[in-house]
Motif scaffolding. Sequence first.
Motif, PDB file in Angstrom:
ATOM      1  N   PRO A   1       0.821  -1.220   0.000  1.00 59.68           N
ATOM      2  CA  PRO A   1       0.000   0.000   0.000  1.00 59.68           C
ATOM      3  C   PRO A   1       0.849   1.262   0.000  1.00 59.68           C
ATOM      4  O   PRO A   1       0.465   2.278  -0.594  1.00 59.68           O
ATOM      5  N   ARG A   2       2.015   1.226   0.666  1.00 58.15           N
ATOM      6  CA  ARG A   2       2.896   2.390   0.644  1.00 58.15           C
ATOM      7  C   ARG A   2       3.340   2.703  -0.783  1.00 58.15           C
ATOM      8  O   ARG A   2       3.361   3.861  -1.210  1.00 58.15           O
ATOM      9  N   THR A   3       3.729   1.661  -1.524  1.00 64.16           N
ATOM     10  CA  THR A   3       4.186   1.865  -2.897  1.00 64.16           C
ATOM     11  C   THR A   3       3.058   2.412  -3.756  1.00 64.16           C
ATOM     12  O   THR A   3       3.262   3.329  -4.563  1.00 64.16           O
ATOM     13  N   VAL A   4       1.862   1.858  -3.594  1.00 63.74           N
ATOM     14  CA  VAL A   4       0.719   2.352  -4.363  1.00 63.74           C
ATOM     15  C   VAL A   4       0.458   3.823  -4.024  1.00 63.74           C
ATOM     16  O   VAL A   4       0.202   4.637  -4.911  1.00 63.74           O
ATOM     17  N   GLY A   5       0.530   4.156  -2.735  1.00 66.32           N
ATOM     18  CA  GLY A   5       0.334   5.547  -2.336  1.00 66.32           C
ATOM     19  C   GLY A   5       1.338   6.476  -2.987  1.00 66.32           C
ATOM     20  O   GLY A   5       0.991   7.586  -3.417  1.00 66.32           O
ATOM     21  N   THR A   6       2.591   6.041  -3.065  1.00 65.36           N
ATOM     22  CA  THR A   6       3.615   6.862  -3.722  1.00 65.36           C
ATOM     23  C   THR A   6       3.300   7.025  -5.201  1.00 65.36           C
ATOM     24  O   THR A   6       3.418   8.123  -5.762  1.00 65.36           O
ATOM     25  N   HIS A   7       2.882   5.938  -5.854  1.00 68.53           N
ATOM     26  CA  HIS A   7       2.506   6.016  -7.264  1.00 68.53           C
ATOM     27  C   HIS A   7       1.330   6.978  -7.466  1.00 68.53           C
ATOM     28  O   HIS A   7       1.334   7.792  -8.398  1.00 68.53           O
ATOM     29  N   VAL A   8       0.317   6.872  -6.608  1.00 69.51           N
ATOM     30  CA  VAL A   8      -0.851   7.745  -6.759  1.00 69.51           C
ATOM     31  C   VAL A   8      -0.450   9.203  -6.580  1.00 69.51           C
ATOM     32  O   VAL A   8      -0.928  10.091  -7.299  1.00 69.51           O
ATOM     33  N   SER A   9       0.452   9.465  -5.634  1.00 72.02           N
ATOM     34  CA  SER A   9       0.948  10.827  -5.447  1.00 72.02           C
ATOM     35  C   SER A   9       1.640  11.329  -6.712  1.00 72.02           C
ATOM     36  O   SER A   9       1.440  12.477  -7.140  1.00 72.02           O
ATOM     37  N   HIS A  10       2.457  10.475  -7.339  1.00 72.49           N
ATOM     38  CA  HIS A  10       3.111  10.853  -8.588  1.00 72.49           C
ATOM     39  C   HIS A  10       2.079  11.114  -9.690  1.00 72.49           C
ATOM     40  O   HIS A  10       2.226  12.063 -10.480  1.00 72.49           O
ATOM     41  N   ILE A  11       1.036  10.286  -9.743  1.00 72.74           N
ATOM     42  CA  ILE A  11      -0.008  10.463 -10.763  1.00 72.74           C
ATOM     43  C   ILE A  11      -0.695  11.810 -10.589  1.00 72.74           C
ATOM     44  O   ILE A  11      -0.900  12.560 -11.555  1.00 72.74           O
ATOM     45  N   LEU A  12      -1.059  12.147  -9.345  1.00 78.40           N
ATOM     46  CA  LEU A  12      -1.714  13.425  -9.081  1.00 78.40           C
ATOM     47  C   LEU A  12      -0.839  14.594  -9.514  1.00 78.40           C
ATOM     48  O   LEU A  12      -1.310  15.571 -10.113  1.00 78.40           O
ATOM     49  N   THR A  13       0.471  14.489  -9.216  1.00 83.55           N
ATOM     50  CA  THR A  13       1.392  15.561  -9.587  1.00 83.55           C
ATOM     51  C   THR A  13       1.521  15.684 -11.090  1.00 83.55           C
ATOM     52  O   THR A  13       1.469  16.795 -11.652  1.00 83.55           O
ATOM     53  N   LYS A  14       1.690  14.558 -11.775  1.00 82.82           N
ATOM     54  CA  LYS A  14       1.859  14.592 -13.228  1.00 82.82           C
ATOM     55  C   LYS A  14       0.611  15.096 -13.945  1.00 82.82           C
ATOM     56  O   LYS A  14       0.700  15.787 -14.963  1.00 82.82           O
ATOM     57  N   LEU A  15      -0.557  14.738 -13.416  1.00 84.11           N
ATOM     58  CA  LEU A  15      -1.802  15.183 -14.048  1.00 84.11           C
ATOM     59  C   LEU A  15      -2.211  16.577 -13.585  1.00 84.11           C
ATOM     60  O   LEU A  15      -3.120  17.179 -14.175  1.00 84.11           O
ATOM     61  N   GLY A  16      -1.562  17.079 -12.533  1.00 75.81           N
ATOM     62  CA  GLY A  16      -1.894  18.408 -12.039  1.00 75.81           C
ATOM     63  C   GLY A  16      -3.282  18.483 -11.434  1.00 75.81           C
ATOM     64  O   GLY A  16      -3.968  19.501 -11.569  1.00 75.81           O
ATOM     65  N   VAL A  17      -3.716  17.407 -10.751  1.00 75.77           N
ATOM     66  CA  VAL A  17      -5.052  17.360 -10.165  1.00 75.77           C
ATOM     67  C   VAL A  17      -4.934  17.153  -8.662  1.00 75.77           C
ATOM     68  O   VAL A  17      -3.838  16.961  -8.134  1.00 75.77           O
ATOM     69  N   HIS A  18      -6.091  17.167  -7.982  1.00 75.26           N
ATOM     70  CA  HIS A  18      -6.068  17.220  -6.523  1.00 75.26           C
ATOM     71  C   HIS A  18      -6.727  16.037  -5.830  1.00 75.26           C
ATOM     72  O   HIS A  18      -6.704  15.968  -4.600  1.00 75.26           O
ATOM     73  N   SER A  19      -7.354  15.125  -6.567  1.00 75.27           N
ATOM     74  CA  SER A  19      -8.048  14.025  -5.904  1.00 75.27           C
ATOM     75  C   SER A  19      -8.174  12.846  -6.847  1.00 75.27           C
ATOM     76  O   SER A  19      -7.948  12.954  -8.055  1.00 75.27           O
ATOM     77  N   ARG A  20      -8.572  11.720  -6.281  1.00 70.25           N
ATOM     78  CA  ARG A  20      -8.784  10.516  -7.086  1.00 70.25           C
ATOM     79  C   ARG A  20      -9.935  10.718  -8.078  1.00 70.25           C
ATOM     80  O   ARG A  20      -9.915  10.166  -9.183  1.00 70.25           O
ATOM     81  N   ILE A  21     -10.937  11.495  -7.682  1.00 73.84           N
ATOM     82  CA  ILE A  21     -12.035  11.781  -8.599  1.00 73.84           C
ATOM     83  C   ILE A  21     -11.512  12.535  -9.815  1.00 73.84           C
ATOM     84  O   ILE A  21     -11.933  12.290 -10.956  1.00 73.84           O
ATOM     85  N   ASP A  22     -10.570  13.448  -9.588  1.00 67.59           N
ATOM     86  CA  ASP A  22      -9.982  14.189 -10.708  1.00 67.59           C
ATOM     87  C   ASP A  22      -9.225  13.254 -11.651  1.00 67.59           C
ATOM     88  O   ASP A  22      -9.189  13.494 -12.862  1.00 67.59           O
ATOM     89  N   ILE A  23      -8.619  12.185 -11.103  1.00 66.31           N
ATOM     90  CA  ILE A  23      -7.933  11.217 -11.963  1.00 66.31           C
ATOM     91  C   ILE A  23      -8.932  10.582 -12.916  1.00 66.31           C
ATOM     92  O   ILE A  23      -8.658  10.413 -14.112  1.00 66.31           O
ATOM     93  N   ALA A  24     -10.106  10.225 -12.393  1.00 67.17           N
ATOM     94  CA  ALA A  24     -11.146   9.636 -13.244  1.00 67.17           C
ATOM     95  C   ALA A  24     -11.570  10.605 -14.331  1.00 67.17           C
ATOM     96  O   ALA A  24     -11.789  10.218 -15.491  1.00 67.17           O
TER      97      ALA A  24
END
Length: 969
Positions: free
Chosen positions: A938-961
Motif C-alpha cells: 500500500p505504501r508503494t501504491v500511495g507513492t505512485h498515486v501521489s506521482h499520478i496526481l502531480t503529473k496530471l496536475g489534479v487534486h483528488s482521485r475523482i480528478d484522476i477519473a
Amino acid sequence: MFSGAEPLVIGVAPIYLLLGNNFYFYYSGVRPLTDGTELLVGRDGELSWLVGWIRDVAAGRGHAVLVDGEPGIGKSALVRAACAAAAAAECQVFWGAGDELGQALPLLPLLDALEITPGSRDPRREAISKLLRGGAVAGQGTDLAAAASEQLIALVDELCEDRPAVLVVDELQWADRTTVAVWSRLARSVRQLPLLLIGVLRPVPRRDDLRSLFRLVGAAERLRLGRLADPAVLELVAALAGGKPGEELAQLADGAAGNPLYLTELVDALSRSSCLAVDTAGVVELTGAATPDSLPEAIADRLGFLPEQAQGVLRAAALLGVGFSVADLVTVTDTPLAELLPALDEARAAGVLVAAGDDLAFRHPLIREALYDEMPTAVRVAWHQAAAWALAEASAPVERVARQLLPMVSTTDSRVPVPAWAVRWLLKVATLLIGQAPVVAVALLRRAVRDAPLDDAVTGALACRLADAYYRVDNIAQAERIASRALDRVRDPDVRVDLHTTVVQCRGSTGRAAESLDALDEALTQPGLEPRHRAKLLVLIARTHRDLGDVATAGEVATAALVELGPAEDRWATGWALHLLSLAAMSRGDWDGALPLFERAMAIVRGDPALIDLTLLLRINQSVTLGALDRLTEALAAAAQARELADRTGSAVRLAQAQGTIGQVLLGAGRWDDALTEVDVVPDDRKEPAVACGDHGVAAIIHFHRGETADAHRRLDLAALHAERLGDRVVDPLARARGLAFEHAGAPDRALAVLTAAMTGEDVSQELLAEAARLAAAAGDKQIVVEIEARVSALAAESPIPHRSALALYCRGLLEQDGTMLLRAADGYRDAGRPLSRARALEAAAVAFAQDRDDDRGSARTAFTHATDVYAELEAQWDVARLRAMFRAFGIRRGPTVKHRQATHGWDSLTPTEGRIAALVVEGMSNPQIAARLYLSPRTVGTHVSHILTKLGVHSRIDIAREAARHQS
C-alpha cells in the motif's frame, strides 16, 4: 454567516442552514454543555471555512486542518458543529482525543476514534486490536505500535472508500508521538482520499513533532481561535442568562477575556447561586453574592454543588482519563453498576459528564483536571495503584494497566515502591509491553529493578527485559550497562544467554564487536550449561565474527553450534546458525549453496513470533540470492514477502532493507520507473545508513543514465549525509553512481579509481566488476581487465549462472576486441533479464566491429542499432546521445528513432505501472485493494498515486477519473 442576534444552538432543536450554492446542512445531536445545549457564538468565519472543506471532502477532495487556541476558547465546540454538518452531508465522522495520562501510550486517540476494541465484528478492527495485544507477534524486533499504525492507515483508506470521512483528533498536544506520526502520514495522503483530517490542539506544550504539523499543513488550512469579540461575548452571555446582560453582568463577563468556557461556567455559577434576576425589560441583573474569580474557581463551584458520593465517583473516573469506560469504572471502584448509576446521572445532569458513544467523558478536559489536581499526590498515586491492580486482576489490556502505573514512576517522590503484584505482572507482559510501548516499559521496569532485592532471581529477569527495552528506544549505552551489570550477579543460564545477546547487539551496533569475544569464550566454560546454552553462545560468537567481517570464521563457528546442538531442539540457535552459514556462502559467491540453507532455516523459524527478525533477515537475503541467480521474479516475490511481514510486524529497519532490495532488483531488471518509486517509499530517517546510501545510489544511477544530472547529484548529496557513518564500508550502488558522476564530468580515470577501490572483498557485485572492466578497457589498462576476467571466469566455472557466464564473455571480448564474443555476452545478459548490461555488451560489440580491420560496418551498425534500442527502452537518453556521438565518428548513423516517453506532465507522462494504477483508481479501488491486485505494498501504491496526481496536475482521485475520461475521449 449566522447574522442576527440568535446564536447557533446545537442539541436543543434541529436547525437548517443555507451555506451558499443551495448547500444545506442539518445540525443536531453533538455533545451537550451544561443543560443539554451547546452554544456556538462569534465563530461564523471559522465555521464557514470548515463547512467549505466539508463540501470539498463530500466531493472527493481531502484536506488536513489544524485548529488551535487556548483551553476553553471553543475549539472542540466549533469542530463538533462542523462534524454535525459533515454527518448531515452523509460523511462518516470519527472523533478521538489525546489525554495527558495516556500520552506515553501509543495510538490511544486513533484507537478510540476508529473504535478499535477487542471482539469487534469488523475483521480489520479486530486484527488491529489483536495485534496490539500481542495476539499476532510480540517477538524481538517487532514494533507493535508501528505495525498497528500501518493497519490503521489502511483502515482509514478502506473507510474512505465506503464514503467521505472526517477524522478528528482532539487535544492533539497530549497525543503520543506515534499518533502524531500517523496524523502526519494521513495529512500527506489527503489528496488521495475523500478525508477531512482535523487536529485540535492547545498552544502548549509545543513539541517538535507538533511544530512539523504546522509546517506540513501551512497557513491556508490552519484555524487559530482567539478570544471572542465584545459583541459576541454579550450575545453568548445573553443566551446563557436568558436576557440582555445588565451593566454589572457585562462588566463581570468582560473579565472572562472572551473565553467561552469561562463565560459558561461563570453564568452557570451565578445561576446556581440565584445571583441573576431578569427585570421587566428582559435585562439580566446581578443580585449580589460572591462570584468566581477565575475559570478553575468557577469549575470548582460547579463540582461543589454535587453530593459527596458523586464527587468520589468522579475522582475515580478522573484517574481513568477525560474519556472512560463505565466497565473500567465499575472495576476500579469495585462497585456494582446499579450503585454507580445515581452518581453518574447526577454528574450528567450537572453538566460534568456527557455521553461519548458507549462510554462517558468529562464535558471538558479542564473539569477533569480540576478533580484530578485537587487530590494530594500521594493519595493520587495510591488510587492509581489500586486501579491498576483491579484492572490487572480483571485481565484488562496491558495499556490500561500501564496507564495507571505510570503516575507511580513519574512522581517526584522516588520512595513510592513498585508493589510485588506489579513486578509479577511486568514479568508476565514485558515482551508485549516493550513491543507496544518501549518508553513506558523502560519507565516501569527501571523502577521495578530498583526496588527488587539484589539477590532475587526475579531481578535478573527484570534487568534482562529492561536492557531489551533500552535497546528498543535506542539508548544503546544504557542497555549495555544494565545487561553487563546483571551478568555479574545472575546465575540462571537462560537469562545469562539473553543478557549476552543484548550485550553483543549493543557492542555490534557501536562498532565494538571484538569486545564480546573474550566474555563469550569465558561464558562457554561456565558450569551447568546444557547443549542448547552452548549452541546459543557459539551462535553469538559466530555473529560477532560476522560483524567483524570474518565471515569464514563465522561459518565455521556456526557449524560448531549445530554440532553442539545435536538432536536437541532450539529454533533460535538452529535458525541463526543456518543464517550465518548462508551468509558465508553468499560472501564467497556460492549462491547455489546459500539457497538451500535459507530454505532449511525458513522451515525451522516460520511462524515463531519470537523469531520475526530472523525470519525477515532470511527472507531478504533469500531475495538477494535469487537475484544473484537471475531468478528475478522470484527475488521480487521473496522481497515483497519480507516487506509485507515487516509492515505487519512494525519492523522499520527490515522494511527499509526489503524496499532497498526491491529497488536494486528492479534496477538490474530494467524496471527503472518502478525502482525510483520503491527506493523512496520509506523515508530516510527510518533507514540504516547503508540502506539509505544504497537507495540513493540506485536512484542516482538511473538519473545519470537518463541525463538528469541535477537529480543525480541531489541524490549523491543526500547519500553523503549518511555515508559518513559507514566508515570504509562499500555500498555497491553508491560506488557505481559515484563512478558515473565522474564519467559525466569527463573524468573517466577518476571513475575507474572509484570502482577499483570498491573491488575489495569477495562479494563485489558483477555489475560493478563489469563497469570497472569497461572503463579499464576504454583507458587501455588491460591489466585490470585481465584481473577481473580471471576473477569472473573462475566464478562462472564454479556456477554457470547466466549473468556470470555473460560477464566472463564480456571481459574476454573486451580484452580481445572480439565483437562476436561480445554479442554472445549480450545474449547471455538478455537471458539473465539484465537490459543495461546487455546494452553495454552490444555497445562494446559495435565498437569492436567498427574498429575491425575488415571494416565490418554492417555488423557494427546492427549492434549499434540494437544497443540504442535497449538504451531507449530504458529511457537512458545520456547513453543514447553518447552512443550516437561515438558512432558518428565512425561514420555510422542509426535508422529510425525508437519512440519513448517524452512527456513529463499529463496522461502520456505516466509510467506503465502508474497507468495500471490510474486505471484501477478509475474503477474505484482503494490503495490496499490496488496493492493486493498488483502485488505491491500500500505504501508503494500511495507513492505512485501521489506521482499520478502531480503529473496530471489534479487534486483528488475523482480528478484522476475525470482526466482518464478526457484522455479517452
